[in-house]
Design a protein around this motif. Structure first.
Motif, PDB file in Angstrom:
ATOM      1  N   LYS A  32     -24.531 -78.481 -19.518  1.00  9.31           N
ATOM      2  CA  LYS A  32     -24.947 -79.877 -19.400  1.00  9.31           C
ATOM      3  C   LYS A  32     -26.457 -79.971 -19.492  1.00  9.31           C
ATOM      4  O   LYS A  32     -27.183 -79.246 -18.819  1.00  9.31           O
ATOM      5  CB  LYS A  32     -24.456 -80.473 -18.084  1.00  9.31           C
ATOM      6  N   ASP A  33     -26.933 -80.877 -20.331  1.00  9.22           N
ATOM      7  CA  ASP A  33     -28.359 -81.127 -20.487  1.00  9.22           C
ATOM      8  C   ASP A  33     -28.775 -82.168 -19.451  1.00  9.22           C
ATOM      9  O   ASP A  33     -28.431 -83.348 -19.567  1.00  9.22           O
ATOM     10  CB  ASP A  33     -28.651 -81.639 -21.902  1.00  9.22           C
ATOM     11  N   ASN A  34     -29.498 -81.741 -18.413  1.00 10.23           N
ATOM     12  CA  ASN A  34     -29.890 -82.646 -17.338  1.00 10.23           C
ATOM     13  C   ASN A  34     -30.862 -83.733 -17.821  1.00 10.23           C
ATOM     14  O   ASN A  34     -30.974 -84.801 -17.211  1.00 10.23           O
ATOM     15  CB  ASN A  34     -30.519 -81.853 -16.192  1.00 10.23           C
ATOM     16  N   TRP A  35     -31.587 -83.444 -18.898  1.00 10.87           N
ATOM     17  CA  TRP A  35     -32.561 -84.416 -19.407  1.00 10.87           C
ATOM     18  C   TRP A  35     -31.860 -85.596 -20.091  1.00 10.87           C
ATOM     19  O   TRP A  35     -32.190 -86.746 -19.850  1.00 10.87           O
ATOM     20  CB  TRP A  35     -33.497 -83.724 -20.385  1.00 10.87           C
ATOM     21  N   SER A  36     -30.885 -85.288 -20.934  1.00 12.37           N
ATOM     22  CA  SER A  36     -30.186 -86.359 -21.658  1.00 12.37           C
ATOM     23  C   SER A  36     -28.889 -86.797 -20.979  1.00 12.37           C
ATOM     24  O   SER A  36     -28.361 -87.861 -21.276  1.00 12.37           O
ATOM     25  CB  SER A  36     -29.869 -85.902 -23.086  1.00 12.37           C
ATOM     26  N   GLY A  37     -28.374 -85.943 -20.098  1.00 12.36           N
ATOM     27  CA  GLY A  37     -27.113 -86.254 -19.423  1.00 12.36           C
ATOM     28  C   GLY A  37     -25.880 -85.896 -20.232  1.00 12.36           C
ATOM     29  O   GLY A  37     -24.759 -86.096 -19.776  1.00 12.36           O
ATOM     30  N   ARG A  38     -26.081 -85.347 -21.423  1.00 10.04           N
ATOM     31  CA  ARG A  38     -24.936 -85.001 -22.274  1.00 10.04           C
ATOM     32  C   ARG A  38     -24.332 -83.666 -21.867  1.00 10.04           C
ATOM     33  O   ARG A  38     -25.034 -82.755 -21.428  1.00 10.04           O
ATOM     34  CB  ARG A  38     -25.368 -84.944 -23.742  1.00 10.04           C
ATOM     35  N   CYS A  39     -23.033 -83.578 -22.020  1.00 10.78           N
ATOM     36  CA  CYS A  39     -22.309 -82.348 -21.678  1.00 10.78           C
ATOM     37  C   CYS A  39     -21.822 -81.681 -22.962  1.00 10.78           C
ATOM     38  O   CYS A  39     -21.251 -82.331 -23.837  1.00 10.78           O
ATOM     39  CB  CYS A  39     -21.124 -82.662 -20.770  1.00 10.78           C
ATOM     40  N   TYR A  40     -22.051 -80.383 -23.043  1.00  5.33           N
ATOM     41  CA  TYR A  40     -21.687 -79.628 -24.245  1.00  5.33           C
ATOM     42  C   TYR A  40     -20.685 -78.512 -23.941  1.00  5.33           C
ATOM     43  O   TYR A  40     -20.556 -77.577 -24.719  1.00  5.33           O
ATOM     44  CB  TYR A  40     -22.936 -79.023 -24.878  1.00  5.33           C
ATOM     45  N   GLU A  41     -20.001 -78.620 -22.809  1.00  2.00           N
ATOM     46  CA  GLU A  41     -19.097 -77.546 -22.394  1.00  2.00           C
ATOM     47  C   GLU A  41     -18.028 -77.245 -23.438  1.00  2.00           C
ATOM     48  O   GLU A  41     -17.584 -76.109 -23.563  1.00  2.00           O
ATOM     49  CB  GLU A  41     -18.436 -77.922 -21.064  1.00  2.00           C
ATOM     50  N   HIS A  42     -17.607 -78.270 -24.190  1.00  4.60           N
ATOM     51  CA  HIS A  42     -16.542 -78.064 -25.169  1.00  4.60           C
ATOM     52  C   HIS A  42     -16.938 -77.085 -26.274  1.00  4.60           C
ATOM     53  O   HIS A  42     -16.088 -76.514 -26.948  1.00  4.60           O
ATOM     54  CB  HIS A  42     -16.144 -79.402 -25.805  1.00  4.60           C
ATOM     55  N   ARG A  43     -18.250 -76.870 -26.451  1.00  5.21           N
ATOM     56  CA  ARG A  43     -18.694 -75.964 -27.513  1.00  5.21           C
ATOM     57  C   ARG A  43     -18.400 -74.498 -27.192  1.00  5.21           C
ATOM     58  O   ARG A  43     -18.374 -73.669 -28.093  1.00  5.21           O
ATOM     59  CB  ARG A  43     -20.184 -76.152 -27.773  1.00  5.21           C
ATOM     60  N   ARG A  44     -18.191 -74.197 -25.923  1.00  6.15           N
ATOM     61  CA  ARG A  44     -17.811 -72.825 -25.569  1.00  6.15           C
ATOM     62  C   ARG A  44     -16.509 -72.445 -26.274  1.00  6.15           C
ATOM     63  O   ARG A  44     -16.354 -71.343 -26.775  1.00  6.15           O
ATOM     64  CB  ARG A  44     -17.637 -72.690 -24.054  1.00  6.15           C
ATOM     65  N   GLU A  45     -15.585 -73.397 -26.281  1.00  8.17           N
ATOM     66  CA  GLU A  45     -14.287 -73.148 -26.917  1.00  8.17           C
ATOM     67  C   GLU A  45     -14.450 -72.934 -28.412  1.00  8.17           C
ATOM     68  O   GLU A  45     -13.695 -72.164 -29.020  1.00  8.17           O
ATOM     69  CB  GLU A  45     -13.337 -74.308 -26.640  1.00  8.17           C
TER      70      GLU A  45
END
Length: 316
Positions: A32-45
């Motif tokens: 999760k990018d704390n600066w933008s608030g976006r979550c990228y966890e799905h990219r691990r998959e």
């Protein structure tokens, strides 16, 4: 000074290599990018699924991997014997799962009649593809290009997603392989984002533990995922196949090393956690002890300094 990949990778010296790719421009592979608030966890998959696919296509075994927030690790073993044993049609079938090939190959696979010079050209193409199927540069390229395209599309931008080329390190002996696999599998714990190996998401150790549990329930003796290299034996085992260690030995060493508290790392396995063999319900008598080493890293080569009698706490 950057060294040519051909000077770093030598299958004659060792088939085992540790590779790392890291993102640029403050890009997030995962997390999760704390600066933008976006979550990228799905990219691990994305990374894990790509590794699974390529493990079936390439003649390269995956010994260990870990997908972190802005980089990922993988320990690979090049299987030249497997690449050599593939028939011409098998090589074409594998390669065309990634790339469409060319007109000549399409004619070869179709009904058309080829002249002898054309057949010779097909053989040359196939041999080129055969060598690529046992090439870690092509393996890493096929992972990173796919991930960067998906990430750039999602981020609605263009340009580099990865820092230049990936980094690689030759693992010259059994202790080096062991230390590097432990290092990779403990990455989430050392980063403070997991408490135990079995809760370390998107790592090879979690994959192996889950498959081991499923295999025990089904009374199937095969206890490892098909996309990961098998554990083939104890210390000083033949390197011609898989990972030259015992699975139970590796589990216990992971747990023991992960409990070491390091000043330069945030995380460790808490002393309140029961031993991993107890947590997984594995009989202690199955355990075979005797592996220990101090390892040192020099440039792109990892070697063993001495064997037995010394802890591996500084490896991870």
């Amino acid at each position: 000074m950057v060294r040519a990949r051909k000077d770093i990778v030598s299958v004659e010296a060792t088939p085992y290599y540790h590779c790392v790719s890291r993102c640029v421009r403050r890009a997030f592979l995962c997390g999760k990018d704390n600066w933008s608030g976006r979550c990228y966890e799905h990219r691990r998959e994305w990374v894990v699924e790509r590794l699974k696919l390529l493990s079936e296509i390439f003649c390269i075994d995956i010994c260990a991997y870990a997908v972190m927030s802005n980089h990922w690790h993988v320990v690979l073993r090049i299987d030249t014997d497997k690449a050599t044993s593939l028939t011409q049609d098998q090589v074409i079938h594998r390669w065309r799962q990634l790339y469409s090939g060319n007109v000549l190959i399409s004619r070869y696979l179709g009904e058309g009649v080829l002249t002898q010079p054309e057949l010779d050209a097909v053989s040359d193409i196939v041999e080129c593809w055969r060598s690529r199927l046992a090439d870690i540069s092509w393996f890493m390229r096929c992972v990173n290009e796919s991930i960067s395209r998906q990430a750039n599309k999602e981020d609605q931008c263009t340009g580099r997603f990865w820092e230049g080329r990936f980094k690689s390190q030759a693992l010259m002996d059994e202790a080096a392989i062991l230390a590097c696999m432990v290092y990779v599998d403990l990455n989430p714990i050392r980063a403070g984002i997991a408490n135990t190996p079995e809760t370390s998401d998107f790592t090879s150790i979690q994959d192996r533990i889950r498959e081991y549990a499923l295999a025990r329930k089904s009374q199937n003796k095969k206890a490892l995922p098909t996309h990961l290299a098998d554990f083939t034996g104890g210390y000083r085992a033949n390197q011609s196949q898989g990972v030259p260690f015992e699975w139970h030995e590796y589990l216990k060493l992971i747990d023991w090393t992960g409990r070491a508290i390091r000043k330069d790392k945030r995380g460790y396995i808490a002393t309140t956690e029961p031993p991993i063999l107890e947590r997984l319900g594995i009989d202690e008598e199955l355990w075979m002890s005797g592996v220990g080493a101090v390892l040192s890293s020099k440039g792109n080569i990892l070697t063993m300094d001495r064997v037995f009698g010394t802890a591996l706490t500084d490896v991870a």
